[in-house]
Design an enzyme around this catalytic site. Structure first.
Site, PDB file in Angstrom:
ATOM      1  CB  SER A 158      -0.947  -0.008   1.183  1.00  0.00           C
ATOM      2  OG  SER A 158      -0.204  -0.105   2.380  1.00  0.00           O
ATOM      3  CG  HIS A 186      -4.355  -1.712  -0.484  1.00  0.00           C
ATOM      4  ND1 HIS A 186      -4.834  -0.430  -0.559  1.00  0.00           N
ATOM      5  CD2 HIS A 186      -3.872  -1.857   0.767  1.00  0.00           C
ATOM      6  CE1 HIS A 186      -4.629   0.190   0.590  1.00  0.00           C
ATOM      7  NE2 HIS A 186      -4.044  -0.668   1.420  1.00  0.00           N
ATOM      8  CE  LYS A 217      -7.235  -0.797   3.458  1.00  0.00           C
ATOM      9  NZ  LYS A 217      -6.230  -1.712   3.936  1.00  0.00           N
TER      10      LYS A 217
HETATM   11  C1  LIG Z   1      -5.917  -2.029   5.232  1.00  0.00           C
HETATM   12  C2  LIG Z   1      -5.246  -3.330   5.313  1.00  0.00           C
HETATM   13  C3  LIG Z   1      -5.642  -4.279   6.262  1.00  0.00           C
HETATM   14  C4  LIG Z   1      -6.662  -3.970   7.315  1.00  0.00           C
HETATM   15  O1  LIG Z   1      -7.952  -3.938   6.830  1.00  0.00           O
HETATM   16  P1  LIG Z   1      -9.070  -3.100   7.612  1.00  0.00           P
HETATM   17  O2  LIG Z   1     -10.344  -3.644   7.109  1.00  0.00           O
HETATM   18  O3  LIG Z   1      -8.857  -1.679   7.256  1.00  0.00           O
HETATM   19  O4  LIG Z   1      -8.875  -3.365   9.076  1.00  0.00           O
HETATM   20  C5  LIG Z   1      -5.036  -5.522   6.239  1.00  0.00           C
HETATM   21  N1  LIG Z   1      -4.070  -5.813   5.344  1.00  0.00           N
HETATM   22  C6  LIG Z   1      -3.658  -4.920   4.436  1.00  0.00           C
HETATM   23  C7  LIG Z   1      -2.618  -5.329   3.444  1.00  0.00           C
HETATM   24  C8  LIG Z   1      -4.222  -3.650   4.397  1.00  0.00           C
HETATM   25  O5  LIG Z   1      -3.792  -2.772   3.505  1.00  0.00           O
END
Ligand SMILES: *Cc1c(COP(=O)(O)O)cnc(C)c1O
Length: 370
Positions: A158, A186, A217
């Protein structure tokens, strides 16, 4: 302190009382304030109320949870799915069920914090290899170990927008008898046909032991999930501690919103295509101007400027021009690679993207970066 939103997420937001173009959130498909998701959430509130009031294994399992899990399993092309209240909870819950004391985990140094926490909670031995260094990974896999092995991949990084080499990793996992877990937070809603994810993009469904994802997301709601075989999901239900001990399972309205998101994109790839058109336009503008976008191949576009102060200045001056993109610096990224991180959304119009690209190019020229 944080900047504060006084309205919904979108291509334009009210940030600290000011209208601004938003290039900082994970709202890839623009669904966070989509009328279909909002309507589904309202309907669920009318039907189920607000608070879940109990863990799902006690009396907090709502019909809408089952419906979402069924739709997600179909969308992801897996046998079964278990929904958690966040992606963080999915990772911290699932890894200790896959491995424990005496087992070994192999993890990229840039894997997400919640993967790192899940590894720690498992009490397995964790071997961390340099970012994407498959030769080093293979060296580690060759070392003799007792117990089970788990290779865990963060599919889309990310901060750089680069993709883990999942096909090569799957082959190594197979060669050395390791389970293969992919976190596609992502990649879901972004990668592959209809946004079915990075595993689908590479055609690796039968090589992956379990997958985790986020509903916060591209799917525009909140929550997380674990996808796998029916057998594994049944094993997970009574064991995942972040699932069984929380009386905050995913709220019915958010569950309904996530379900509406899946239904919206499952057989209509308009939004996914628009996201990629926007991404290609913006990346091209940055590259043509001579800016360094690193190794991105996704809608996460870093504009790498080097010093932390330069990244801060670029972000601040951009804000003055009505565009919000965040400066990312050490310790989140290595020293000397501070950057402006631009997050592209299907919700951005060509005009938004032009305005943002023009402003970044103008400011970086004034700063002597290009
Ligand atoms: C954002 C993210 C998470 C966490 O997900 P949430 O639903 O926001 O708690 C886990 N792993 C990765 C790779 C992320 O980018």
């Amino acid at each position: 302190m944080y900047r504060t939103l006084y309205g919904p997420q979108g291509a334009h937001i009210n940030l600290d009382g000011r209208e601004i173009i938003n290039m900082a959130s994970n709202n890839y498909l623009g669904l966070a304030n989509d009328p279909d998701l909002v309507a589904a959430a309202k309907e669920a509130i009318d039907k189920y109320g607000v608070g879940p009031s109990a863990s799902r294994n006690i009396v907090g399992n709502f019909a809408i949870h089952d419906e979402l899990e069924e739709a997600l399993a179909k969308f992801k092309g897996v046998e079964a799915v278990l929904v958690f209240n966040s992606g963080v909870a999915a990772n911290t819950g699932v890894i200790p069920v896959l491995v424990g004391k005496g087992d070994t985990i192999y993890s990229d140094e840039l894997n997400h914090g919640s993967i790192i926490d899940g590894c720690r909670l498992s009490r397995a031995n964790v071997k961390v290899y340099p970012h994407m260094d498959l030769a080093k990974l293979e060296e580690m896999l060759k070392e003799p170990t007792e117990g089970k092995k788990l290779l865990v991949a963060d599919a889309v990084f990310s901060m750089d927008g680069d993709l883990a080499p999942l096909p090569e990793m799957a082959a190594l996992a197979e060669k050395y008898g390791a389970m293969f877990m992919v976190d596609d937070a992502h990649g879901d809603g972004v990668m592959g046909p209809y946004g079915k994810g990075t595993v689908e993009h590479f055609g690796l469904r039968d090589k992956v032991t379990v997958e985790t994802g986020s509903l916060s997301k591209a799917f525009g709601a909140a929550g997380g999930f674990v996808a796998g075989t029916k057998e594994f999901i049944e094993e997970l239900r009574p064991k995942a501690r972040s699932f069984i001990f929380t009386a905050s399972p995913l709220a019915p309205c958010l569950t309904a919103a996530a379900l509406a998101a899946i239904n919206k994109i499952a057989d209509d790839d308009t939004l996914v295509k628009r996201l990629w058109e926007n991404r290609e336009y913006f990346a091209k503008r940055m590259e043509e101007a001579g800016l360094n976008t690193g190794s991105t191949v996704t809608p996460v576009i870093p504009v790498i400027v080097g010093d932390a102060e330069k990244a801060e200045e670029l972000s601040a001056r951009l804000y003055e021009k009505g565009v919000y993109a965040q400066a990312i610096k050490f310790p989140v990224v290595p020293r000397g690679t501070a950057r402006l991180r631009v997050m592209i959304s299907a919700a951005h119009t060509r005009e938004d993207l032009e305005k943002a690209a023009d402003a970044i190019i103008e400011i970086t020229k004034e700063m002597g970066i290009i």
